[in-house]
Design a protein around this motif. Structure first.
Motif, PDB file in Angstrom:
ATOM      1  N   ARG A  32       0.748  -1.017   0.007  1.00  0.00           N
ATOM      2  CA  ARG A  32       0.038  -0.086  -0.027  1.00  0.00           C
ATOM      3  C   ARG A  32       0.867   1.181  -0.111  1.00  0.00           C
ATOM      4  NH1 ARG A  32      -4.467   1.771   4.396  1.00  0.00           N
ATOM      5  NH2 ARG A  32      -5.121   3.637   3.306  1.00  0.00           N
ATOM      6  N   LYS A  33       0.330   2.015  -0.889  1.00  0.00           N
ATOM      7  CA  LYS A  33       1.468   3.177  -1.021  1.00  0.00           C
ATOM      8  C   LYS A  33       1.547   4.141   0.103  1.00  0.00           C
ATOM      9  CE  LYS A  33       1.885   5.517  -5.030  1.00  0.00           C
ATOM     10  NZ  LYS A  33       0.899   6.212  -6.038  1.00  0.00           N
ATOM     11  N   TRP A  35       3.249   7.684   1.416  1.00  0.00           N
ATOM     12  CA  TRP A  35       4.375   8.631   1.057  1.00  0.00           C
ATOM     13  C   TRP A  35       4.936   9.206   2.471  1.00  0.00           C
ATOM     14  CZ3 TRP A  35       6.720   9.433  -3.330  1.00  0.00           C
ATOM     15  CH2 TRP A  35       6.144   9.218  -4.587  1.00  0.00           C
ATOM     16  N   LYS A  83       2.723   5.764 -11.990  1.00  0.00           N
ATOM     17  CA  LYS A  83       2.806   5.178 -10.667  1.00  0.00           C
ATOM     18  C   LYS A  83       2.187   6.226  -9.873  1.00  0.00           C
ATOM     19  CE  LYS A  83       4.887   1.096 -12.004  1.00  0.00           C
ATOM     20  NZ  LYS A  83       5.873   0.153 -11.677  1.00  0.00           N
ATOM     21  N   SER A  84       2.171   7.349 -10.147  1.00  0.00           N
ATOM     22  CA  SER A  84       1.721   8.364  -9.048  1.00  0.00           C
ATOM     23  C   SER A  84       0.834   9.475  -9.803  1.00  0.00           C
ATOM     24  CB  SER A  84       2.759   8.954  -8.237  1.00  0.00           C
ATOM     25  OG  SER A  84       2.388   9.997  -7.521  1.00  0.00           O
ATOM     26  N   SER A  85       0.060  10.189  -9.231  1.00  0.00           N
ATOM     27  CA  SER A  85      -0.458  11.360  -9.727  1.00  0.00           C
ATOM     28  C   SER A  85       0.427  12.701  -9.456  1.00  0.00           C
ATOM     29  CB  SER A  85      -1.868  11.613  -8.830  1.00  0.00           C
ATOM     30  OG  SER A  85      -1.925  11.880  -7.770  1.00  0.00           O
ATOM     31  N   ARG A  86       1.509  12.469  -8.700  1.00  0.00           N
ATOM     32  CA  ARG A  86       2.275  13.530  -8.416  1.00  0.00           C
ATOM     33  C   ARG A  86       3.235  13.748  -9.664  1.00  0.00           C
ATOM     34  NH1 ARG A  86       4.003  13.170  -2.119  1.00  0.00           N
ATOM     35  NH2 ARG A  86       2.212  12.667  -1.250  1.00  0.00           N
TER      36      ARG A  86
HETATM   37  C1  I3P Z   1      -3.168   6.646  -1.632  1.00  0.00           C
HETATM   38  C2  I3P Z   1      -2.708   8.132  -1.224  1.00  0.00           C
HETATM   39  C3  I3P Z   1      -1.641   8.300  -2.122  1.00  0.00           C
HETATM   40  C4  I3P Z   1      -2.016   8.059  -3.718  1.00  0.00           C
HETATM   41  C5  I3P Z   1      -2.544   6.756  -3.946  1.00  0.00           C
HETATM   42  C6  I3P Z   1      -3.712   6.454  -2.899  1.00  0.00           C
HETATM   43  O1  I3P Z   1      -4.732   6.617  -0.720  1.00  0.00           O
HETATM   44  O2  I3P Z   1      -3.846   8.976  -1.364  1.00  0.00           O
HETATM   45  O3  I3P Z   1      -0.916   9.668  -1.936  1.00  0.00           O
HETATM   46  O4  I3P Z   1      -0.687   8.362  -4.484  1.00  0.00           O
HETATM   47  O5  I3P Z   1      -2.771   6.773  -5.192  1.00  0.00           O
HETATM   48  O6  I3P Z   1      -4.149   5.162  -3.190  1.00  0.00           O
HETATM   49  P1  I3P Z   1      -4.426   5.926   0.648  1.00  0.00           P
HETATM   50  O7  I3P Z   1      -3.933   7.085   1.617  1.00  0.00           O
HETATM   51  O8  I3P Z   1      -5.752   5.780   0.928  1.00  0.00           O
HETATM   52  O9  I3P Z   1      -3.837   4.686   0.673  1.00  0.00           O
HETATM   53  P2  I3P Z   1      -0.130   9.526  -5.330  1.00  0.00           P
HETATM   54  O10 I3P Z   1      -0.202  10.528  -4.347  1.00  0.00           O
HETATM   55  O11 I3P Z   1       1.277   9.045  -5.638  1.00  0.00           O
HETATM   56  O12 I3P Z   1      -1.048   9.626  -6.217  1.00  0.00           O
HETATM   57  P3  I3P Z   1      -2.751   5.399  -6.326  1.00  0.00           P
HETATM   58  O13 I3P Z   1      -3.518   4.439  -5.639  1.00  0.00           O
HETATM   59  O14 I3P Z   1      -2.902   5.768  -7.577  1.00  0.00           O
HETATM   60  O15 I3P Z   1      -1.157   5.120  -6.026  1.00  0.00           O
END
Ligand code: I3P
Length: 127
Positions: A32-33, A35, A83-86
């Motif tokens: 689970r991601k 950051w 792999k990320s919206s960032r």
């Molecule tokens: C994740 C969280 C991360 C986001 C990720 C979400 O949600 O918002 O910041 O990654 O997107 O799943 P949660 O905290 O509920 O686990 P990004 O900021 O890198 O986009 P993803 O599932 O599309 O990787």
């Protein structure tokens, strides 16, 4: 702190910034991601992640505990937009199949890290 010349494995190549880090897979198993902001130190063959500056972190480390690190021998580094919206996200895949994302809001900062890590990975595979 800053970029130094190539040297022994304990020699710091680059440090001096907090980067955002997320481990997204461990040995091929998806994570689970999550950051987190981390103080990153690059030396001749690995990246190490500290909660605060290396000196503080080492002083606060419990006996027998080692900071979280990534061996760069056989690793791959690439930019990723999937792999990320960032923005400004680079991906490191280790030889054991673990995947890490590193991100900074400042493009110049993350480029500096990309170049330094790439150089280290290349020096390890050529030497
Ligand atoms: C994740 C969280 C991360 C986001 C990720 C979400 O949600 O918002 O910041 O990654 O997107 O799943 P949660 O905290 O509920 O686990 P990004 O900021 O890198 O986009 P993803 O599932 O599309 O990787």
């Amino acid at each position: 702190a800053g970029a130094g010349a190539m040297g022994t494995s304990s020699q710091v190549e680059l440090q001096g910034e907090y980067l955002n880090k997320a481990k997204i897979s461990d040995g091929g198993k998806k994570h689970r991601k999550n950051w987190t902001s981390t103080w990153v130190v690059l030396d001749a063959d690995q990246l190490t992640f500290y909660k605060e500056s290396k000196q503080e972190a080492l002083a606060n480390l419990k006996p027998g505990c080692k900071p979280d690190g990534v061996a760069l021998c056989g690793a791959l580094i690439d930019w990723t937009t999937e792999k990320s919206s960032r923005s400004n996200v680079l991906q490191i895949t280790t030889h054991t199949g673990s995947e890490y994302l590193l991100q900074a809001d400042c493009y110049t900062t993350i480029c500096k890290w990309y170049d330094a890590i790439k150089k280290t990975v290349n020096s390890l595979s050529n030497g």
